[in-house]
Design an enzyme around this catalytic site. Structure first.
Site, PDB file in Angstrom:
ATOM      1  N   HIS A   3       4.682   5.998  -3.724  1.00  0.00           N
ATOM      2  CA  HIS A   3       4.570   5.066  -2.603  1.00  0.00           C
ATOM      3  C   HIS A   3       3.894   3.772  -3.044  1.00  0.00           C
ATOM      4  O   HIS A   3       3.006   3.770  -3.905  1.00  0.00           O
ATOM      5  CB  HIS A   3       3.752   5.680  -1.469  1.00  0.00           C
ATOM      6  CG  HIS A   3       4.434   6.828  -0.796  1.00  0.00           C
ATOM      7  ND1 HIS A   3       3.893   7.467   0.298  1.00  0.00           N
ATOM      8  CD2 HIS A   3       5.607   7.452  -1.055  1.00  0.00           C
ATOM      9  CE1 HIS A   3       4.713   8.430   0.689  1.00  0.00           C
ATOM     10  NE2 HIS A   3       5.748   8.449  -0.126  1.00  0.00           N
TER      11      HIS A   3
ATOM     12  N   ARG B 151      13.977  12.946  -1.617  1.00  0.00           N
ATOM     13  CA  ARG B 151      14.428  11.580  -1.337  1.00  0.00           C
ATOM     14  C   ARG B 151      15.940  11.616  -1.098  1.00  0.00           C
ATOM     15  O   ARG B 151      16.720  11.841  -2.014  1.00  0.00           O
ATOM     16  CB  ARG B 151      14.068  10.679  -2.513  1.00  0.00           C
ATOM     17  CG  ARG B 151      12.577  10.739  -2.835  1.00  0.00           C
ATOM     18  CD  ARG B 151      12.190   9.929  -4.055  1.00  0.00           C
ATOM     19  NE  ARG B 151      10.771  10.127  -4.371  1.00  0.00           N
ATOM     20  CZ  ARG B 151      10.077   9.403  -5.236  1.00  0.00           C
ATOM     21  NH1 ARG B 151      10.675   8.430  -5.910  1.00  0.00           N
ATOM     22  NH2 ARG B 151       8.794   9.660  -5.441  1.00  0.00           N
TER      23      ARG B 151
ATOM     24  N   HIS C 225      13.307  10.121   3.516  1.00  0.00           N
ATOM     25  CA  HIS C 225      13.189  11.477   2.981  1.00  0.00           C
ATOM     26  C   HIS C 225      13.953  12.488   3.837  1.00  0.00           C
ATOM     27  O   HIS C 225      14.295  12.239   4.997  1.00  0.00           O
ATOM     28  CB  HIS C 225      11.717  11.861   2.882  1.00  0.00           C
ATOM     29  CG  HIS C 225      10.985  11.077   1.843  1.00  0.00           C
ATOM     30  ND1 HIS C 225      10.656  11.593   0.611  1.00  0.00           N
ATOM     31  CD2 HIS C 225      10.536   9.787   1.844  1.00  0.00           C
ATOM     32  CE1 HIS C 225      10.019  10.674  -0.094  1.00  0.00           C
ATOM     33  NE2 HIS C 225       9.937   9.567   0.628  1.00  0.00           N
TER      34      HIS C 225
ATOM     35  N   HIS D 254      -1.239   4.399   2.820  1.00  0.00           N
ATOM     36  CA  HIS D 254      -0.646   3.567   1.777  1.00  0.00           C
ATOM     37  C   HIS D 254      -0.073   2.300   2.421  1.00  0.00           C
ATOM     38  O   HIS D 254       0.348   2.315   3.579  1.00  0.00           O
ATOM     39  CB  HIS D 254       0.511   4.306   1.087  1.00  0.00           C
ATOM     40  CG  HIS D 254       0.099   5.561   0.390  1.00  0.00           C
ATOM     41  ND1 HIS D 254       0.986   6.578   0.137  1.00  0.00           N
ATOM     42  CD2 HIS D 254      -1.094   5.961  -0.131  1.00  0.00           C
ATOM     43  CE1 HIS D 254       0.373   7.552  -0.501  1.00  0.00           C
ATOM     44  NE2 HIS D 254      -0.900   7.209  -0.669  1.00  0.00           N
TER      45      HIS D 254
ATOM     46  N   HIS E 181      -2.356   8.907   1.619  1.00  0.00           N
ATOM     47  CA  HIS E 181      -1.158   8.787   2.443  1.00  0.00           C
ATOM     48  C   HIS E 181      -1.426   9.133   3.909  1.00  0.00           C
ATOM     49  O   HIS E 181      -2.217  10.027   4.222  1.00  0.00           O
ATOM     50  CB  HIS E 181      -0.069   9.735   1.935  1.00  0.00           C
ATOM     51  CG  HIS E 181       1.090   9.852   2.883  1.00  0.00           C
ATOM     52  ND1 HIS E 181       2.045   8.883   2.995  1.00  0.00           N
ATOM     53  CD2 HIS E 181       1.402  10.806   3.797  1.00  0.00           C
ATOM     54  CE1 HIS E 181       2.929   9.235   3.920  1.00  0.00           C
ATOM     55  NE2 HIS E 181       2.554  10.407   4.426  1.00  0.00           N
TER      56      HIS E 181
ATOM     57  N   HIS F 161       9.335   5.434   3.653  1.00  0.00           N
ATOM     58  CA  HIS F 161       8.269   4.830   2.859  1.00  0.00           C
ATOM     59  C   HIS F 161       8.838   3.725   1.976  1.00  0.00           C
ATOM     60  O   HIS F 161      10.008   3.771   1.602  1.00  0.00           O
ATOM     61  CB  HIS F 161       7.589   5.875   1.946  1.00  0.00           C
ATOM     62  CG  HIS F 161       7.201   7.129   2.663  1.00  0.00           C
ATOM     63  ND1 HIS F 161       7.767   8.355   2.376  1.00  0.00           N
ATOM     64  CD2 HIS F 161       6.313   7.345   3.673  1.00  0.00           C
ATOM     65  CE1 HIS F 161       7.244   9.281   3.161  1.00  0.00           C
ATOM     66  NE2 HIS F 161       6.358   8.691   3.962  1.00  0.00           N
TER      67      HIS F 161
ATOM     68  N   HIS G 283       8.533   2.411  -1.712  1.00  0.00           N
ATOM     69  CA  HIS G 283       8.069   2.906  -2.998  1.00  0.00           C
ATOM     70  C   HIS G 283       7.845   1.752  -3.967  1.00  0.00           C
ATOM     71  O   HIS G 283       8.369   0.657  -3.793  1.00  0.00           O
ATOM     72  CB  HIS G 283       9.074   3.918  -3.558  1.00  0.00           C
ATOM     73  CG  HIS G 283       9.010   5.244  -2.855  1.00  0.00           C
ATOM     74  ND1 HIS G 283       8.683   6.418  -3.498  1.00  0.00           N
ATOM     75  CD2 HIS G 283       9.210   5.582  -1.547  1.00  0.00           C
ATOM     76  CE1 HIS G 283       8.706   7.424  -2.624  1.00  0.00           C
ATOM     77  NE2 HIS G 283       9.026   6.935  -1.433  1.00  0.00           N
TER      78      HIS G 283
ATOM     79  N   ASP H  41       3.392   3.124   3.673  1.00  0.00           N
ATOM     80  CA  ASP H  41       3.614   4.142   4.696  1.00  0.00           C
ATOM     81  C   ASP H  41       4.155   3.498   5.974  1.00  0.00           C
ATOM     82  O   ASP H  41       3.612   2.489   6.457  1.00  0.00           O
ATOM     83  CB  ASP H  41       2.307   4.877   5.013  1.00  0.00           C
ATOM     84  CG  ASP H  41       1.874   5.805   3.887  1.00  0.00           C
ATOM     85  OD1 ASP H  41       2.701   6.091   2.995  1.00  0.00           O
ATOM     86  OD2 ASP H  41       0.702   6.243   3.903  1.00  0.00           O
TER      87      ASP H  41
END
Length: 277
Positions: free
Chosen positions: A137, A215, A198, A154, A145, A120, A122, A157
């Site tokens: 995000h 993360r 992640h 998002h 999401h 993602h 951020h 994403d």
């Protein structure tokens, strides 16, 4: 004898002398003619070479203008694990269809195990003191999401990355939900953005993070030309001002117009030179 008669006599004598010299020395006459012909051919070749160079410059200028008009720019992210060890890198390249993201993880990295992992963008360009500093995000539109969520996704994403047994990975995806060149969806706004990978896979449906776990790897996204992660006037979340452009319409339009002007002026010169030849 009048002056006019004298001039006429001199001209006749000169013509007679030159003609006689040509008959008396034919080899010299041929050499002179050949010299003049060779000189003219050299001048013509140089002129044609100059025209080819000018034509090439015009093509390059036009190509650069088209590229600028279509959008452009590159950003990078140096990816690190939670201990600050470098584990890979990513590049972001903007084109007419969106931003292409390429990421690589180096063999032997231990931050991410084999298999699929959520990826993602951020909302904040900060990974210190830990990756939580990158915020949520990137989601300027307030969507939910997930690429498979009917209320999503998002803007930040992305598709998953798949890590090999040796820790290496190569990743490429194209997204039209972000830009590098300004506007509400620019990831290079005043607070920047970060790329985060992640620990787990992303189900692409569950809000807010797809149950993708902690993360594990992250990197601040920086404009390649300057190394800057942010631009000075606005921020990502809703209710903020539009972004200053790092390569958007306010830069691309003058650049494209400049390229077109050069092509027009150069084309005029090219046409005049062709007429002379």
């Amino acid at each position: 004898m009048s002056s006019s008669n004298a001039d006429s006599l001199v001209s006749s004598f000169s013509a007679f002398s030159l003609a006689g010299a040509g008959r008396m020395f034919p080899s010299a006459n041929r050499a002179t003619t050949e010299y003049v012909r060779n000189r003219e051919e050299k001048i013509l070749r140089k002129r044609r070479a100059g025209l080819l160079v000018l034509f090439g410059v015009l093509l390059l200028t036009l190509g650069a203008g088209v590229t600028l008009a279509q959008g452009g720019g590159t950003a990078t992210a140096q990816l690190e694990d939670a201990d600050g060890n470098p584990v890979g890198d990513a590049t972001f390249t903007e084109g007419p269809n969106g931003v292409t993201i390429n990421a690589n993880l180096q063999p032997g990295q231990n931050a991410l195990g084999p298999g699929a992992h959520g990826v993602h963008i951020h909302e904040t360009g900060n990974t210190s003191p830990d990756f939580e500093a990158a915020g949520e995000h990137f989601n300027p539109s307030g969507a939910q999401h997930g690429l498979e969520n009917p209320e999503g996704p998002h803007a930040g994403d992305l598709e998953e990355i798949v890590v090999n047994e040796d820790g290496s990975a190569y990743y490429q995806t194209l997204t039209n939900r972000i830009t590098l060149s300004g506007g509400e969806n620019s990831i290079l706004d005043s607070d920047g953005s970060a790329l985060v990978i992640h620990a787990g896979s992303d189900d692409q449906e569950t809000d807010p993070g797809g149950n993708s776990g902690g993360r594990a790897v992250a990197g601040v996204i920086r404009l390649a030309q300057t190394g800057e992660a942010t631009t000075p006037e606005s921020t990502t979340p809703a209710g903020k001002k539009d972004l200053p452009k790092s390569g958007g319409a306010n830069v691309l339009l003058p650049a494209a117009l400049g390229a077109i002007s050069v092509v027009i002026l150069g084309g005029g010169v090219l046409i005049r030179q062709l007429r002379r030849t």
